[in-house]
Scaffold this active site. Structure first.
Site, short mmCIF file in Angstrom:
data_model
loop_
_atom_site.label_atom_id
_atom_site.label_comp_id
_atom_site.label_asym_id
_atom_site.label_seq_id
_atom_site.Cartn_x
_atom_site.Cartn_y
_atom_site.Cartn_z
N GLU A 271 29.78 62.54 45.90
CA GLU A 271 28.58 63.27 45.49
C GLU A 271 29.07 64.59 44.92
O GLU A 271 29.55 65.45 45.66
CB GLU A 271 27.64 63.47 46.68
N CYS B 110 24.08 71.61 44.56
CA CYS B 110 24.52 70.70 43.51
C CYS B 110 23.36 70.25 42.63
O CYS B 110 23.54 69.93 41.46
CB CYS B 110 25.23 69.50 44.12
#
EC number: 1.2.1.19
Length: 496
Positions: free
Chosen positions: A264, A298
């Protein structure tokens, strides 16, 4: 906020060693590393510095715990679930301590740490606990006189490398599914933020997990992290962090034993606001989407596209909203923006802000450091941003909003997809047809419509393109921690 307690004062850090086999170990090398408070730049404590030798010890313990016939492998799946429920209960018991620690070590606003991070951790663990005895294979009616079924078996020993922006949340996102499926784990927390992971290690033992099932090795990426990625006896590695490091991990996994990889990674997520959107709602969600946790997310809404006819008003409201921030100690109740995590990130963000000024973006507010100690940056808004500017292309990971203008639907879809990233996206419109059309066209693992940054344990999360491989959370996330085995049995006669 009425239920929000007061942060603990004079917090004492009890756990500073490496956790292997349910025991606390000094590092093999004897080295320690400092952990800092980013709001003051002062040292909180020293932590044992794990490296390859310590990772080897942890892998040996995890492999032993995963052996056929071990207490962990022979445990009922429902009992695995009970242990996870117990761990969730213990985290809930220590919620105030962990939230205070996360705020102190990671610079998180205390209300966010207590309500969002700890609340999310507890819910995610309980979600994973409920899955433990529901991970099932299938029977298949294959041709011939055969009986065929599948088993969903644990992958084995899993290395899990945790980022510094959501240290406790990402720890739980990693260990929850892995343990629910019956794996054993070696966790490397980020060197900036190891404190909550080590406290949770003590709760792992208290909950009753067998020795070796969970091992936590604090240390640096190029040493401990690299040892996990390249280890020949680790079956899977999961990493959350930058795309650059993700590439190194995938390369090391391939060059070693071709271990399974879940990544990720970074993002430069588009957020598209159409002229028919609820403007108040769009301004607030877009604002939170980029400024939450000082922009250190993110999924940050870091490319904001606003339709031309409402552009000026949107910019005005966004600047007005950004100017309301009070910066300072994240444990203080009146503060709503804390520090960046460290000097390296602080300098990177300031460099990108300067690039925006030099490349011709209009600085609407902020644009520099704040205060005389700690890694604080003023909430910054740029308008008149164009796609070729660095601030429109590079992941900033800071409190910087860049607002771009668009004219047509086709144009904004093309521009939104013109990136190497594909983690998330947002759409704001009252037109259902437009929402469905655009959400289908965007190259992103998650698309939010008339909201942003909404994440839940039940829902898969992950990226397209260079934002990663695989998914976390939900049933899809559990699948990343199992191997499917086909078993075919010859029988004398098949009956339908």
């Amino acid at each position: 906020m009425a239920d929000l307690p007061t942060p603990l004062t004079n917090l004492k850090i009890q756990y500073t060693k490496i956790f292997i086999n349910n025991e606390w170990h000094d590092s093999v090398s004897g080295k320690k590393f400092p952990v800092l408070n980013p709001a003051t730049e002062e040292q909180i404590c020293l932590i044992e510095e794990g490296d390859k030798a310590d990772v080897d010890k942890a892998v040996k313990a995890a492999r032993q715990a995963f052996q056929i016939g071990s207490p962990w492998r022979t445990m009922d799946a429902s009992e695995r679930g009970r242990l996870l429920y117990k761990l969730a209960d213990l985290i809930e018991r220590d919620r105030l301590l962990l939230a205070t620690m996360e705020s102190l070590n990671a610079g998180k606003l205390f209300p966010n740490a207590y309500l969002m991070d700890l609340g999310g951790c507890i819910k995610t663990l309980r979600y994973c606990a409920g899955w433990a005895d529901k991970i099932q294979g299938r029977t298949m009616p294959m041709d011939g006189d055969f009986f065929c079924y599948t088993r969903h078996e644990p992958v084995g020993v899993c290395g899990q490398i945790i980022p510094w922006n959501f240290p406790l949340v990402m720890l739980i996102w990693k260990i929850g599914p892995a343990l629910s499926c019956g794996n054993t784990v070696i966790v490397k927390p980020a060197e900036q933020t190891p404190l909550t992971a080590l406290h949770v290690a003590s709760l792992i033992k208290e909950a009753g997990f067998p020795p070796g099932v969970v091992n936590i090795v604090p240390g640096y990426g190029p040493t401990a992290g690299a040892a996990i990625s390249s280890h020949m006896d680790i079956d899977k590695v999961a990493f959350t962090g930058s795309t650059e490091v993700g590439k190194l991990i995938k390369e090391a996994a391939g060059k070693s034993n071709l271990k399974r990889v879940t990544l990720e990674l970074g993002g430069k997520s588009p957020c598209i606001v159409f002229a028919d959107a609820d403007l108040d709602n769009a301004v607030e969600f877009a604002h939170q989407g980029v400024f939450y946790h000082q922009g250190q997310c993110c999924i940050a809404a870091s490319r904001l596209f606003v339709e031309e006819s409402i552009y000026d008003e949107f910019v005005r409201r966004s600047v007005e909203r950004a100017k309301k921030y009070v910066l300072g100690n994240p444990l203080a109740p009146e503060v709503n923006q804390g520090p960046q995590i460290d000097k390296e990130q602080y300098n990177k963000i300031l460099d990108l802000i300067e690039s925006g000024k030099k490349e011709g973006a209009k600085l609407e507010c902020g644009g520099g450091p704040w205060g005389n100690k700690g890694y604080f940056i003023q909430p910054t808004v740029f308008s008149n941003v164009t796609d070729e500017m660095r601030i429109a292309k590079e992941e900033i990971f800071g409190p910087v909003q860049q607002i771009m203008k668009f004219k047509s639907l086709d144009d904004v879809i093309k521009r939104a997809n013109n990136t190497t990233y594909g983690l998330s996206a947002g759409i704001f419109t009252k037109d259902l047809d437009k929402a469905v059309t655009v959400s289908s066209a965007l190259q992103a693992g998650t698309v939010w419509v008339n909201c942003y940054s909404v994440v839940s344990a039940q829902v898969p999360f992950g990226g397209f393109k260079m934002s990663g491989n695989g998914r976390e959370l939900g049933e899809y996330g559990l699948q990343q921690y199992t191997e499917v085995k086909t078993v075919t049995v010859k029988i004398s006669q098949k009956n339908s």
